[in-house]
Structures are given as structure tokens and as C-alpha cells.
Design a protein around this motif. Structure first.
Motif, PDB file in Angstrom:
ATOM      1  N   LEU A  25      19.864 -11.114 -47.598  1.00 37.05           N
ATOM      2  CA  LEU A  25      19.137 -10.209 -48.504  1.00 37.05           C
ATOM      3  C   LEU A  25      20.099  -9.243 -49.180  1.00 37.05           C
ATOM      4  N   ARG A  26      21.034  -8.709 -48.429  1.00 35.41           N
ATOM      5  CA  ARG A  26      22.006  -7.783 -49.034  1.00 35.41           C
ATOM      6  C   ARG A  26      22.824  -8.498 -50.109  1.00 35.41           C
ATOM      7  N   LEU A  27      23.167  -9.755 -49.881  1.00 30.38           N
ATOM      8  CA  LEU A  27      23.908 -10.516 -50.890  1.00 30.38           C
ATOM      9  C   LEU A  27      23.075 -10.682 -52.156  1.00 30.38           C
ATOM     10  N   PHE A  28      21.785 -10.997 -51.994  1.00 37.03           N
ATOM     11  CA  PHE A  28      20.914 -11.123 -53.168  1.00 37.03           C
ATOM     12  C   PHE A  28      20.725  -9.773 -53.856  1.00 37.03           C
ATOM     13  N   ALA A  29      20.767  -8.692 -53.091  1.00 37.78           N
ATOM     14  CA  ALA A  29      20.702  -7.364 -53.713  1.00 37.78           C
ATOM     15  C   ALA A  29      21.938  -7.118 -54.567  1.00 37.78           C
ATOM     16  N   ALA A  53      31.198 -14.052 -45.389  1.00 35.83           N
ATOM     17  CA  ALA A  53      31.901 -14.413 -44.151  1.00 35.83           C
ATOM     18  C   ALA A  53      30.966 -14.312 -42.950  1.00 35.83           C
ATOM     19  N   ARG A  54      30.142 -13.266 -42.913  1.00 34.23           N
ATOM     20  CA  ARG A  54      29.212 -13.117 -41.791  1.00 34.23           C
ATOM     21  C   ARG A  54      28.128 -14.200 -41.828  1.00 34.23           C
ATOM     22  N   ILE A  55      27.654 -14.536 -43.014  1.00 36.14           N
ATOM     23  CA  ILE A  55      26.644 -15.595 -43.134  1.00 36.14           C
ATOM     24  C   ILE A  55      27.222 -16.917 -42.666  1.00 36.14           C
ATOM     25  N   ALA A  56      28.461 -17.200 -43.062  1.00 34.46           N
ATOM     26  CA  ALA A  56      29.107 -18.441 -42.625  1.00 34.46           C
ATOM     27  C   ALA A  56      29.282 -18.462 -41.109  1.00 34.46           C
ATOM     28  N   ALA A  57      29.595 -17.316 -40.525  1.00 33.34           N
ATOM     29  CA  ALA A  57      29.752 -17.252 -39.071  1.00 33.34           C
ATOM     30  C   ALA A  57      28.434 -17.543 -38.367  1.00 33.34           C
ATOM     31  N   ALA A  58      27.341 -17.017 -38.910  1.00 38.10           N
ATOM     32  CA  ALA A  58      26.031 -17.297 -38.322  1.00 38.10           C
ATOM     33  C   ALA A  58      25.693 -18.784 -38.442  1.00 38.10           C
ATOM     34  N   ALA A  59      26.021 -19.364 -39.582  1.00 36.54           N
ATOM     35  CA  ALA A  59      25.742 -20.783 -39.793  1.00 36.54           C
ATOM     36  C   ALA A  59      26.544 -21.660 -38.843  1.00 36.54           C
ATOM     37  N   ALA A  60      27.740 -21.199 -38.471  1.00 35.26           N
ATOM     38  CA  ALA A  60      28.596 -21.977 -37.567  1.00 35.26           C
ATOM     39  C   ALA A  60      28.175 -21.848 -36.111  1.00 35.26           C
ATOM     40  N   ALA A 110      28.035 -17.428 -57.436  1.00 36.44           N
ATOM     41  CA  ALA A 110      28.484 -18.654 -56.774  1.00 36.44           C
ATOM     42  C   ALA A 110      28.259 -18.575 -55.264  1.00 36.44           C
ATOM     43  N   ALA A 111      28.531 -17.401 -54.672  1.00 32.95           N
ATOM     44  CA  ALA A 111      28.321 -17.236 -53.236  1.00 32.95           C
ATOM     45  C   ALA A 111      26.838 -17.356 -52.888  1.00 32.95           C
ATOM     46  N   SER A 112      25.963 -16.793 -53.713  1.00 33.79           N
ATOM     47  CA  SER A 112      24.519 -16.867 -53.460  1.00 33.79           C
ATOM     48  C   SER A 112      24.025 -18.307 -53.557  1.00 33.79           C
ATOM     49  N   GLU A 155      32.043 -10.364 -50.245  1.00 32.60           N
ATOM     50  CA  GLU A 155      32.976 -11.205 -49.492  1.00 32.60           C
ATOM     51  C   GLU A 155      32.737 -11.068 -47.990  1.00 32.60           C
ATOM     52  N   THR A 156      32.528  -9.860 -47.524  1.00 31.90           N
ATOM     53  CA  THR A 156      32.227  -9.649 -46.107  1.00 31.90           C
ATOM     54  C   THR A 156      30.901 -10.300 -45.731  1.00 31.90           C
ATOM     55  N   LEU A 157      29.903 -10.154 -46.595  1.00 30.35           N
ATOM     56  CA  LEU A 157      28.594 -10.744 -46.310  1.00 30.35           C
ATOM     57  C   LEU A 157      28.678 -12.258 -46.193  1.00 30.35           C
TER      58      LEU A 157
END
Length: 570
Positions: A513-517, A563-570, A487-489, A559-561
Motif C-alpha cells: 500500500l505504501r508503494l502504491f501511495a 526490497a521488503r516486499i521481495a523478502a516477504a515473497a521469498a 515499474a516496481a508497482s 527502493e526499501t519497500l
């Protein structure tokens, strides 16, 4: 000392119980029928060579190193016997086309054999790894005359291959390339002039010839990457003369001391055009994509050696008592494997290594399908999945490997830091796998920019559909966390499609990429855990335990990934 036993039983578990490869590949045009007995026999014989010849040469080769003499590069003495045994078995060509002296076995078998040689010695593995990649590029793009002249001896291991891309002023940005090619005076071929650097296995004394694939510019070349052509430039010419290139120096590297990394000077070297003029980069990417998968497998092999070595040491090293009370009251202290933090490091390294092996093997099955199915939906799906997961296999396989090797070093404590025990060599050697054949940051940009967005996200959707279809069959302790990562991906791809800025997408790329891994490895562990539930042997019990480790210790990183992706998007 490090230990390495080829994980043949784990590989057979994947081939027969998880993927049922004999059935999955049955009937593919041009691929011979390969039953379980043949695959098992190949793995068994490969294990003998890797354990008995290649692994013993690894530490000796690191100490001796490759050296440059007036006659060229001299390899460590131990590598000569190891390579002779490797070439005698024609192991380089087991999955290459029989029309050019290959053996025509499935790519999935080749991937598993490749992992064994990487686990036995990363430095040694570079020789067959580069040769296979060069062979495939020549086979895909060269004239029939060039293929007949050069491919058979490369397939048997009598000759090796190398690729020459990087120059002092250009690495990733090949549009800055300066090496030039002029027509030969007699009209037969081209004369290349220029300097290349960071060229692995460019020269050695293990074989009679080394075949370079070199990127260069023709006189009428347009600027940038559109003006690059590809040339076959051997060490020895067909008439037996030495070609016009030489090794200027060897890089003094952190690791891989037994693998010569060369500066090569081309001084009017004779070469032949591979493919069309000014279309060298697409032709070279046939080799580059093959090498990226190979480098991911290098990581998996090194990580396997690392966790095995850490487990063997921890089972014998006596220090303190386990937190829950003495485990071995008959001894003055307990083996450190009973200390939870030590067990955590070993179990986590094992979980990521076995997840990476499963993903690489599954991608190899898709390669077999992409190469042998006729044009149509099945072939297109396989090609899409290989394209999507190639940067994941490369980057995740090597990132997790470095983490595993450092964890093994930590388990050994002070012994992990000194050379006598060998684990520090693993750390030194595996580090470059995150750098060469396109840094892992480049792999992340490739995934985000070229694989996740085109055609409305067609490629990731293929992966999402496969994972979702397998969720109901997974044990509950895998099903729920893998579903959350899925769901996150999906949300990440939706965010990218909504128009994330190029800067934000680039900032988030490594985390994506780490999330897809994690998604891909979790999917593989779900499949392995489901297969393990159907068995009652010790191996099946170990798989069930390691699957729980992956679910409990590795998947929560998602979960950490996010959050970091969302921060970059913001």
C-alpha cells in the motif's frame, strides 16, 4: 500556538491549472455547471468559517472536552457558536442531492471544503463528516418515506448522523455482532436491544436530533455477516418523544477530547429497516467507504496545520548559525528554518500533504463521474479507480499526516511537547485516524486482497495506464523516479498474480500500500509540476521546489519497500 490559514490558493491551483475541473465535469448528467468563479467563491466563504469560527474553537474545545450529564452529552461551549455558523451556511450539504435539501455541488469542491474544516479542527470535523456518510447510505438504500423524513434536516446540518457498528466483542469481525432487532408491537418499525461502543458523535447538544445507523440481527438472521441488517435509529422520534437508547459512558481518549466517543445502550429503541433484510453490511459500506475517504482527508487537513505551524515557528525561533554561515548577521542567531534538518522536516511534510490533497481531489472527480455518468466504460473506469484508491487515500493520508505532525512537534522542540503551543494536540488528535474506520493494516489487506488481483489486475492496470500516459509531460526530475516506482508497482502486481501465499501477501500488504501511495502521490506531483512549469508566479515556484523535495526525499523510499516486499515473497 498553532496557526492555520486555509490553503485556498493551493486548492484553486488544483481545480483550475492541474485538473481543469470546469471542463472535466462539464456536461455530466444531473450535475449543474460549476464555473471557476463559483468554485472560488465557495472556497473563499468556507475559509472564512473555518478560520474565523472553527479553528479558534479547537484548542478551547480540547481543554474543555465533551462531558456526560444526566441529560446527555454536553459539548464544549466554543463548539456551539462554531457549529451554528457552520449550519447557518448549510456546509454539510454542499455536495448532497438538492432533492433532499442538498446543494448539488461537485464532490471535488466538497472534498476541499472538508479538508479546511479538518485542518481547523479534527474533533469538529467529525460531526459533518459522519453526517454526510450516513446521509449517503440512507439516500442509497432506504425507502422514499425514510429519505423524505430524515435526509433534509441532515443535509442542512439541523440534525447530525452517526454509525453504530462496533460492539465489545467485535470490531473488524462484524460476524460476531449480537445486537438484535425484534418487530415493534404495533408493526411500525423494529425494537433494537444491545450495546455499541466507540461510537463517534453518538450524542451531543449541538442539534435537536442525532440519527444513528445501527447494525443488528433480525430474529431469523443467518449466522455471520450474512445475517446483519441496517436500521435507522434516531435520538428523537417523529412524535417528539425520546427514543429508547442512552449513552452509558464516554471513552477517556488520548485525543479528540471535544468529540464524544460513546458507549451506547439500545434498550428497545425504535428503528426502521434501511434496505433489505440481512443485507445491512453492503448498505453500511456505502457509508464506510465514504468515511474512509473522509478520514484520509482528516489526515491531510491536520498535516496542513502541522507544517504551517512548524514553518511559522521556525521562521521566528533564533538558535545558532546556519551551517553555511550567518543568514541574519543583524540578529544574535539565525532563524532555525535555515538549518537544513529543520527545513527538511517542514518541506517533506508539505510535500506529502500537498500530494495527498491532489490525490484526494482527483479521486473526488472520479466520484463525480461515477455518480453522474450513464452506465458504460467511462463510469466503470471511474468506479474502478475510486475502489482502488480509497484504501490508499485513507491509509496514506493518515500515515503521512502522523509523520507530519510528529515532525512539526520535533521542529518546535520542547515547545512542541507542551500544551501551550498546540502541536502536541495535533499529534494526539491525528493518531486515531490511522485506527478508526478500518485500521490502516485493514486498508492494506483490502488493497492487496480485493483490489489488485481480481479480473487479472484490471483495477491497478487502469492506474498504471494513466500514470504512463502522463510521464512524457512531467519534468525530468519527476519523470524518471515516478517511472521507476511505476515499474516496481507493476512487478509487485505480477508477483501477486503469480501466486504469492496468503501469509506472504498479508506480511507485505502494508508495504505494498505504501508503494502504491508513493506511485499515486508521485503521479500527482508530476502533474502539479507540469502545471507549475506553465506559470511564473510565486505559487508556481513553490510548487516546483516542493515537487523536487518529493522526488528527492520521498520517492526513494520505494527502493526499501520493494526490497521488503521481495523478502516477504521469498
Amino acid at each position: 500556538m498553532t496557526v492555520y490559514a486555509a490553503p485556498v490558493d493551493d486548492m484553486r491551483f488544483l481545480l483550475h491549472e492541474v485538473f481543469d475541473v470546469s471542463t472535466a465535469l462539464a456536461g455530466l448528467p444531473g450535475l449543474p455547471e460549476v464555473d471557476a468563479d463559483l468554485m472560488d467563491a465557495v472556497l473563499g466563504e468556507a475559509a472564512k468559517v473555518c478560520e474565523g469560527a472553527v479553528f479558534p474553537a479547537n484548542a478551547v474545545g480540547d481543554r474543555e472536552g465533551a462531558t456526560l450529564t444526566d441529560a446527555g452529552v454536553v459539548m464544549p461551549a466554543a463548539f456551539h457558536d462554531a457549529y451554528r455558523q457552520w449550519a447557518d451556511g448549510a456546509w454539510t450539504g454542499i455536495a448532497l442531492d438538492p432533492a433532499y435539501d442538498g446543494q448539488g455541488l461537485p464532490r471535488v469542491v466538497d472534498f476541499l471544503v472538508t479538508e479546511m474544516v479538518c485542518g481547523a479542527s479534527l474533533a469538529f470535523s467529525i460531526l459533518p463528516g459522519l453526517t454526510r456518510g450516513a446521509w449517503r447510505a440512507i439516500a442509497a438504500h432506504a425507502s422514499e418515506d425514510l429519505k423524505r423524513r430524515w435526509l433534509p434536516k441532515m443535509a442542512t446540518g439541523a440534525w447530525t448522523g452517526a454509525m453504530a457498528l462496533t460492539e465489545p466483542q467485535c470490531g473488524t469481525d462484524l460476524g460476531l455482532l449480537r445486537t438484535r432487532a425484534e418487530p415493534a408491537a404495533d408493526g411500525d418499525g423494529w425494537r433494537l436491544t444491545g450495546t455499541k461502543m466507540f461510537i463517534s458523535a453518538a450524542d451531543h447538544d449541538l442539534t435537536d436530533n442525532v440519527v444513528h445507523l445501527v447494525l443488528a440481527r433480525l430474529p431469523d438472521a443467518p449466522p455471520g455477516t450474512r445475517g446483519i441488517s441496517l436500521f435507522l435509529v434516531p435520538k428523537m422520534l417523529p412524535d417528539g418523544r425520546r427514543n429508547g437508547w442512552s449513552v452509558g459512558s464516554l471513552e477517556d481518549k488520548m485525543g479528540l477530547h471535544a468529540s464524544p466517543t460513546c458507549v451506547v445502550n439500545y434498550d428497545g429503541a425504535l428503528g426502521w429497516l434501511v434496505g433489505e433484510p440481512h443485507r445491512g453490511l453492503p448498505a453500511m459500506f456505502t457509508m464506510m467507504n465514504d468515511e474512509r475517504l473522509f478520514v484520509g482527508i482528516q489526515g491531510i487537513g491536520a498535516a496542513e496545520c502541522a507544517w504551517q505551524s512548524a514553518a511559522a515557528y521556525a521562521a521566528e525561533r533564533l538558535q545558532g548559525r546556519a551551517p553555511g554561515g550567518p543568514v541574519r548577521p543583524d540578529l544574535p542567531a539565525d532563524p532555525i528554518v535555515h538549518h537544513p534538518d529543520v527545513a527538511r522536516m517542514i518541506d517533506t511534510a508539505r510535500a506529502t500533504t500537498e500530494g495527498g490533497r491532489a490525490l484526494a481531489a482527483w479521486v473526488a472527480i472520479q466520484l463525480d463521474r461515477a455518480e453522474h455518468l450513464p452506465p458504460g466504460p467511462g463510469r466503470a473506469a471511474a468506479e474502478d479507480l475510486v475502489a482502488l484508491l480509497t484504501p490508499v487515500v485513507k491509509a496514506a493520508g493518515t500515515d503521512f499526516a502522523f509523520e507530519a505532525c510528529v515532525a512539526a512537534q520535533q521542529v518546535l522542540g520542547g515547545h512542541g511537547y507542551v500544551r501551550d503551543w498546540g502541536v502536541e494536540q495535533l499529534v494526539r488528535d491525528v493518531r486515531v485516524t490511522q485506527i478508526y474506520e478500518g485500521t490502516n493494516g485493514i486498508q492494506a489487506l483490502d488493497l492487496v486482497g480485493r483490489k489488485l488481483l481480481p479480473d487479472g489486475g484490471r483495477l491497478p492496470q487502469r492506474l498504471f495506464d494513466l500514470v504512463r500516459a502522463d510521464l512524457p509531460g512531467m519534468p525530468a526530475d519527476l519523470r524518471e523516479p515516478v517511472a521507476r516506482v511505476l515499474a516496481a508497482s507493476e512487478r509487485v502486481v505480477e508477483t501477486l498474480q503469480a501466486g504469492l501465499s496468503p501469509t506472504a501477501a498479508a506480511e507485505a500488504a502494508t508495504d505494498i500500500l505504501r508503494l502504491f501511495a508513493l506511485l499515486s502521490y508521485g503521479w500527482m506531483w508530476g502533474r502539479m509540476a507540469a502545471a507549475a512549469e506553465r506559470g511564473d508566479g510565486a505559487l508556481h515556484a513553490a510548487k516546483r521546489k516542493t515537487a523536487r523535495v518529493f522526488a528527492r526525499r520521498v520517492l526513494p523510499e520505494a527502493e526499501t519497500l520493494t526490497a521488503r516486499i521481495a523478502a516477504a515473497a521469498a
